[in-house]
Design a protein around this motif. Structure first.
Motif, PDB file in Angstrom:
ATOM      1  N   ALA A 176       0.833  -1.212   0.000  1.00 38.56           N
ATOM      2  CA  ALA A 176       0.000   0.000   0.000  1.00 38.56           C
ATOM      3  C   ALA A 176       0.863   1.256   0.000  1.00 38.56           C
ATOM      4  CB  ALA A 176      -0.932  -0.010   1.219  1.00 38.56           C
ATOM      5  N   ARG A 177       1.951   1.233   0.808  1.00 40.86           N
ATOM      6  CA  ARG A 177       2.836   2.416   0.821  1.00 40.86           C
ATOM      7  C   ARG A 177       3.490   2.611  -0.544  1.00 40.86           C
ATOM      8  NH1 ARG A 177       4.463   0.231   5.857  1.00 40.86           N
ATOM      9  NH2 ARG A 177       6.410  -0.497   4.911  1.00 40.86           N
ATOM     10  N   GLY A 178       3.893   1.506  -1.165  1.00 39.62           N
ATOM     11  CA  GLY A 178       4.500   1.617  -2.494  1.00 39.62           C
ATOM     12  C   GLY A 178       3.518   2.169  -3.507  1.00 39.62           C
ATOM     13  N   GLU A 179       2.275   1.657  -3.469  1.00 43.75           N
ATOM     14  CA  GLU A 179       1.257   2.152  -4.400  1.00 43.75           C
ATOM     15  C   GLU A 179       0.967   3.627  -4.146  1.00 43.75           C
ATOM     16  OE1 GLU A 179      -0.387   0.984  -6.886  1.00 43.75           O
ATOM     17  OE2 GLU A 179       0.192  -1.135  -6.926  1.00 43.75           O
ATOM     18  N   GLU A 180       0.869   3.993  -2.861  1.00 41.25           N
ATOM     19  CA  GLU A 180       0.603   5.398  -2.533  1.00 41.25           C
ATOM     20  C   GLU A 180       1.742   6.298  -2.987  1.00 41.25           C
ATOM     21  OE1 GLU A 180      -0.098   5.533   1.608  1.00 41.25           O
ATOM     22  OE2 GLU A 180      -2.072   4.532   1.513  1.00 41.25           O
ATOM     23  N   ALA A 181       2.982   5.812  -2.811  1.00 39.64           N
ATOM     24  CA  ALA A 181       4.135   6.618  -3.237  1.00 39.64           C
ATOM     25  C   ALA A 181       4.125   6.794  -4.753  1.00 39.64           C
ATOM     26  CB  ALA A 181       5.429   5.958  -2.775  1.00 39.64           C
ATOM     27  N   LEU A 182       3.846   5.689  -5.477  1.00 37.43           N
ATOM     28  CA  LEU A 182       3.787   5.782  -6.938  1.00 37.43           C
ATOM     29  C   LEU A 182       2.693   6.754  -7.370  1.00 37.43           C
ATOM     30  CD1 LEU A 182       4.189   2.042  -8.049  1.00 37.43           C
ATOM     31  CD2 LEU A 182       5.858   3.868  -8.258  1.00 37.43           C
ATOM     32  N   GLU A 183       1.512   6.590  -6.763  1.00 38.34           N
ATOM     33  CA  GLU A 183       0.399   7.448  -7.160  1.00 38.34           C
ATOM     34  C   GLU A 183       0.669   8.895  -6.780  1.00 38.34           C
ATOM     35  OE1 GLU A 183      -3.017   7.962  -9.229  1.00 38.34           O
ATOM     36  OE2 GLU A 183      -1.873   6.095  -8.932  1.00 38.34           O
ATOM     37  N   SER A 184       1.306   9.109  -5.629  1.00 36.46           N
ATOM     38  CA  SER A 184       1.611  10.472  -5.198  1.00 36.46           C
ATOM     39  C   SER A 184       2.585  11.143  -6.168  1.00 36.46           C
ATOM     40  CB  SER A 184       2.194  10.440  -3.786  1.00 36.46           C
ATOM     41  OG  SER A 184       2.559  11.735  -3.375  1.00 36.46           O
ATOM     42  N   ARG A 185       3.647  10.385  -6.548  1.00 25.20           N
ATOM     43  CA  ARG A 185       4.597  10.970  -7.507  1.00 25.20           C
ATOM     44  C   ARG A 185       3.931  11.250  -8.850  1.00 25.20           C
ATOM     45  NH1 ARG A 185       8.160   7.134  -5.118  1.00 25.20           N
ATOM     46  NH2 ARG A 185       7.830   5.674  -6.841  1.00 25.20           N
ATOM     47  N   TYR A 186       3.101  10.309  -9.286  1.00 23.65           N
ATOM     48  CA  TYR A 186       2.427  10.503 -10.572  1.00 23.65           C
ATOM     49  C   TYR A 186       1.493  11.716 -10.512  1.00 23.65           C
ATOM     50  CZ  TYR A 186      -0.753   9.647 -14.453  1.00 23.65           C
ATOM     51  OH  TYR A 186      -1.521   9.788 -15.574  1.00 23.65           O
ATOM     52  N   GLN A 187       0.731  11.816  -9.422  1.00 28.67           N
ATOM     53  CA  GLN A 187      -0.178  12.961  -9.297  1.00 28.67           C
ATOM     54  C   GLN A 187       0.589  14.275  -9.217  1.00 28.67           C
ATOM     55  OE1 GLN A 187      -2.709  12.202  -5.952  1.00 28.67           O
ATOM     56  NE2 GLN A 187      -3.879  10.592  -6.984  1.00 28.67           N
ATOM     57  N   LEU A 188       1.746  14.260  -8.526  1.00 30.49           N
ATOM     58  CA  LEU A 188       2.549  15.473  -8.438  1.00 30.49           C
ATOM     59  C   LEU A 188       3.048  15.886  -9.818  1.00 30.49           C
ATOM     60  CD1 LEU A 188       3.930  17.630  -6.734  1.00 30.49           C
ATOM     61  CD2 LEU A 188       5.842  16.058  -6.384  1.00 30.49           C
ATOM     62  N   LYS A 189       3.536  14.897 -10.588  1.00 33.40           N
ATOM     63  CA  LYS A 189       4.006  15.212 -11.942  1.00 33.40           C
ATOM     64  C   LYS A 189       2.853  15.687 -12.813  1.00 33.40           C
ATOM     65  CE  LYS A 189       7.804  11.865 -11.753  1.00 33.40           C
ATOM     66  NZ  LYS A 189       8.344  10.588 -12.289  1.00 33.40           N
ATOM     67  N   THR A 190       1.710  15.020 -12.688  1.00 38.91           N
ATOM     68  CA  THR A 190       0.541  15.438 -13.468  1.00 38.91           C
ATOM     69  C   THR A 190       0.103  16.842 -13.079  1.00 38.91           C
ATOM     70  OG1 THR A 190      -0.176  13.127 -13.611  1.00 38.91           O
ATOM     71  CG2 THR A 190      -1.810  14.809 -14.116  1.00 38.91           C
ATOM     72  N   LEU A 191       0.150  17.125 -11.766  1.00 37.91           N
ATOM     73  CA  LEU A 191      -0.211  18.470 -11.309  1.00 37.91           C
ATOM     74  C   LEU A 191       0.746  19.510 -11.866  1.00 37.91           C
ATOM     75  CD1 LEU A 191      -1.933  20.313  -9.525  1.00 37.91           C
ATOM     76  CD2 LEU A 191      -0.413  19.765  -7.620  1.00 37.91           C
ATOM     77  N   MET A 192       2.039  19.169 -11.916  1.00 35.84           N
ATOM     78  CA  MET A 192       3.008  20.107 -12.487  1.00 35.84           C
ATOM     79  C   MET A 192       2.704  20.360 -13.962  1.00 35.84           C
ATOM     80  SD  MET A 192       6.516  18.727 -10.704  1.00 35.84           S
ATOM     81  CE  MET A 192       7.521  19.839 -11.700  1.00 35.84           C
ATOM     82  N   LEU A 193       2.343  19.286 -14.690  1.00 37.71           N
ATOM     83  CA  LEU A 193       1.983  19.468 -16.105  1.00 37.71           C
ATOM     84  C   LEU A 193       0.741  20.341 -16.222  1.00 37.71           C
ATOM     85  CD1 LEU A 193       2.540  15.885 -17.574  1.00 37.71           C
ATOM     86  CD2 LEU A 193       4.034  17.860 -17.740  1.00 37.71           C
ATOM     87  N   ALA A 194      -0.247  20.062 -15.346  1.00 35.66           N
ATOM     88  CA  ALA A 194      -1.467  20.872 -15.399  1.00 35.66           C
ATOM     89  C   ALA A 194      -1.178  22.333 -15.076  1.00 35.66           C
ATOM     90  CB  ALA A 194      -2.509  20.297 -14.428  1.00 35.66           C
ATOM     91  N   LEU A 195      -0.309  22.553 -14.084  1.00 30.63           N
ATOM     92  CA  LEU A 195       0.053  23.924 -13.746  1.00 30.63           C
ATOM     93  C   LEU A 195       0.781  24.606 -14.894  1.00 30.63           C
ATOM     94  CD1 LEU A 195       1.207  23.535 -10.025  1.00 30.63           C
ATOM     95  CD2 LEU A 195      -0.890  24.575 -10.870  1.00 30.63           C
ATOM     96  N   CYS A 196       1.674  23.832 -15.538  1.00 25.52           N
ATOM     97  CA  CYS A 196       2.369  24.398 -16.703  1.00 25.52           C
ATOM     98  C   CYS A 196       1.378  24.768 -17.798  1.00 25.52           C
ATOM     99  CB  CYS A 196       3.394  23.396 -17.227  1.00 25.52           C
ATOM    100  SG  CYS A 196       4.825  23.176 -16.149  1.00 25.52           S
ATOM    101  N   ALA A 197       0.418  23.851 -18.050  1.00 20.66           N
ATOM    102  CA  ALA A 197      -0.579  24.131 -19.080  1.00 20.66           C
ATOM    103  C   ALA A 197      -1.429  25.342 -18.692  1.00 20.66           C
ATOM    104  CB  ALA A 197      -1.460  22.899 -19.284  1.00 20.66           C
ATOM    105  N   ALA A 198      -1.861  25.374 -17.407  1.00 22.39           N
ATOM    106  CA  ALA A 198      -2.669  26.508 -16.961  1.00 22.39           C
ATOM    107  C   ALA A 198      -1.878  27.808 -17.031  1.00 22.39           C
ATOM    108  CB  ALA A 198      -3.162  26.257 -15.531  1.00 22.39           C
ATOM    109  N   LEU A 199      -0.599  27.735 -16.619  1.00 20.27           N
ATOM    110  CA  LEU A 199       0.242  28.935 -16.677  1.00 20.27           C
ATOM    111  C   LEU A 199       0.412  29.406 -18.113  1.00 20.27           C
ATOM    112  CD1 LEU A 199       1.956  30.905 -15.051  1.00 20.27           C
ATOM    113  CD2 LEU A 199       3.904  29.354 -15.323  1.00 20.27           C
ATOM    114  N   ALA A 200       0.595  28.432 -19.030  1.00 17.11           N
ATOM    115  CA  ALA A 200       0.741  28.804 -20.443  1.00 17.11           C
ATOM    116  C   ALA A 200      -0.532  29.459 -20.965  1.00 17.11           C
ATOM    117  CB  ALA A 200       1.084  27.567 -21.268  1.00 17.11           C
TER     118      ALA A 200
END
Length: 614
Positions: free
Chosen positions: A344-368
């Motif tokens: 569960a911790r591994g899955e949460e860590a993977l999902e957390s990193r993925y969501q963080l990267k996705t959020l960064m992409l979304a922020l980049c898109a929104a900023l653009a």
């Protein structure tokens, strides 16, 4: 302006499209990284589950192999304990042993024993072997009565030989042998070993007739031939005889009591090694035969969990489990699950990193998108500013040119008439009025610029509203281009304000009322209300409700009722609102219709403890 903005819009759209494609590829890379990490985590979990499955299967097979000799012995010896063992042969459960009693309802063995004991048992004419058995029993009784030890032994051996040659019904054989052995034990002096063998383990026939089972084993083996009443009666008699001749009886009693009333609820067809959730491990034998071993499944899983923890394969909170609810599980495909918080911790860590990267992409898109929108708005405002600047220059030029032209024309006409000696009429007054209008326009422009740049600090002082109204009436009488009727319903209220700015505010409202009016005379009404509110009402053409807020914009001008262009710079109402806000007050359209408009001005009232600021 749309044509000017088209290149900018195309460039922004192309740039956003390119950025979107790049961000999309980057998102696919992030998603692939997440799936690879999940696959690695899943592979490690599957390896641990495979290890647990193999270990569990090996433990089950080794446990059953270790019990093989006990299983074979318990099958042959009904006195041998067989706890936790299962054996099924030819569709019948052999182990655990079943209480397969006759269900006839009467007690033939018990009744026969009573007749034998009373000496009233008589064989029918067609029952030759049974008649011979009775005769040999009589010889044993005669030898016992004569107290002839040798004769007793010989007659007993003859009886046993007859038993080995003729197989009689158990309801006859066992009671008859029991009666004889009871008499021998009570009155005879036969070899003790022989008696113990006949009561318990039995004898091997030296003439190849097989094995003669002892009473204990015989009763347990032939239990299905007796009714429940017969079995209980004979069991008590055999136990008493066993005690008399010194034969162990505890295991016999235990085997008799532990007989199961019904077969175990296990699968009828076992084609491969299986694990039953009820707590049995089963293996198929030849044909439909099955053998099995009872096990403590929770304890087995707990032991496997402890072993894997000691090997460092599991976390402290990890455990091995068998998920699902299937009653029978094939050993080759046991659904072993290795549960641990690490997954569960591994899955949460993977999902957390993925969501963080996705959020960064979304922020980049929104900023653009925001940057593109700001760039577009900035470009639009730039062109709009240029248009407003051009319109303002044209408007101001027109507004300045008109009074200047009128002044020049009136002055030239006045000069000509004076030279001719003619009447000057009202030309001087008209020249003054045009000059006043020109001065008012210049004053508006200068005041707006000073307030807008923050260079005008109001000189607050107590200002009587009735005095402002009086000054406005004089200004309108001398400078209004049309007849104006001004009525006032004001009290002696004092406002904490800059008198010059308030006079400019009221003058702009009055001139706007005159400009947007088709009636004569123009009627104005000023009224004071509670809370420092002042209503300024006119009888002009009105303002559409959708324009109530827009009319306070800079350089914004409404068209007349008939579509005609109304003279002005478009700064009057904007300047009025700035003056109100500069005093900490508000100005808004309170009501408007084709019959007129009411503006509501709210200003702070003067208090004696208020101080003027320079």
């Amino acid at each position: 302006m749309p044509r000017r903005l088209l290149p900018t819009l195309v460039a922004l759209v192309l740039g956003l499209a390119g950025l979107g494609v790049g961000l999309g590829y980057l998102h696919r890379i992030f998603a692939a990284e997440r799936e690879d990490a999940r696959a690695s985590l899943r592979s490690r979990r599957e390896a641990l589950e495979q290890y647990a499955r193999a270990s569990l299967g090996q433990a089950l097979r080794e446990g059953l192999d270790g019990a093989r000799s006990t299983l074979a012995a318990a099958k042959e010896d009904p006195l041998l304990a067989a706890p936790g063992l299962y054996l099924r042969e030819q569709g019948e459960q052999v182990l655990p042993r079943l209480a397969l009693f006759d269900t006839a309802g009467d007690a033939p063995a018990k009744e026969r024993y009573a007749r034998l004991r009373a000496g009233t048992e008589v064989a029918d004419e067609d029952e030759g072997p049974w008649n011979e058995r009775l005769e040999r029993m009589a010889l044993v009784e005669q030898s016992l009565a004569a107290k002839d030890r040798k004769a007793t032994l010989l007659s007993l051996m003859a009886l046993l030989q007859h038993r080995s040659r003729f197989v009689l019904a158990s309801t006859r054989d066992l009671p008859s042998l029991l009666v004889v052995l009871e008499d021998v034990a009570a009155r005879g002096d036969v070899v003790p070993d022989l008696m113990q063998a006949l009561v318990r383990n039995g004898l091997v026939d030296g003439q190849g007739g097989g094995r003669l089972e002892g009473l204990q084993r015989l009763l347990l083996l032939k239990r299905s031939r007796f009714t429940q009443e017969d079995f209980d009666f004979l069991r008590a008699k055999v136990a008493a005889l066993s005690t008399r001749v010194g034969v162990p009886v505890a295991d016999f009693e235990t085997r008799a009591r532990e007989l199961a009333t019904s077969p175990l609820p296990l699968p009828e067809e076992v084609l491969e090694p299986v694990l039953a959730r009820s707590g049995w491990y089963l293996e198929p034998l030849q044909g439909s035969d099955v053998r099995g071993l009872a096990l403590d499944l929770p304890g087995l899983l707990t032991g496997l969990t402890r072993e894997m923890r000691e090997r460092g394969l599991l976390e402290a909170d990890g455990r091995v489990a068998l998920p699902g609810d299937a009653p029978v599980l094939p050993l080759a495909s046991l659904p072993v699950a290795v549960e641990s918080s690490a997954w569960a911790r591994g899955e949460e860590a993977l999902e957390s990193r993925y969501q963080l990267k996705t959020l960064m992409l979304a922020l980049c898109a929104a900023l653009a998108i925001i940057i593109a929108a700001l760039a577009f708005v900035a470009q639009q405002r730039k062109y709009r500013f240029l248009e407003l600047k051009s319109d303002f220059v044209a408007t101001v030029s027109h507004e300045l040119r008109t009074p200047l032209a009128s002044i020049r024309l009136l002055a030239e006409t006045l000069e000509w008439r004076v030279a001719e000696g003619a009447d000057a009429k009202d030309y001087p007054a008209r020249i003054i009025r045009e000059a006043d209008g020109l001065g008012f326009l210049v004053e508006n422009l200068l005041s707006f610029n000073r307030i807008d740049k923050g260079r005008w600090v109001p000189k607050l002082a107590p200002v009587r509203l009735d005095e402002l109204v009086s000054n406005l009436r004089r200004d309108l009488e001398s400078g209004a281009p049309v007849p104006v009727e001004l009525t006032a319903d004001v009290d002696a209220r004092e406002l904490n304000a800059d008198a010059q700015l308030l006079r400019l505010l009221l003058a702009n409202l009055a001139r706007n009322a005159c400009a947007y009016n088709t009636r004569s005379p123009v009627r104005l009404r000023i009224q004071t209300l509670s809370g420092g509110r002042v209503h300024f009402t006119d009888n002009g053409t009105g303002i559409p409700q959708a324009e109530w807020e827009r009319v306070f914009g800079e350089f914004y001008r409404l068209s007349g009722r008939d579509g005609r262009e109304v003279p002005g710079s478009g700064l009057g109402l904007a300047l009025c609102r700035k003056i109100a806000r500069l005093h900490g007050g508000t100005l808004r359209v309170a009501a408007s219709s084709p019959e007129g408009t009411t503006f509501e001005l709210t200003l702070p009232e003067y208090r004696p403890d208020a101080r003027s600021t320079a």
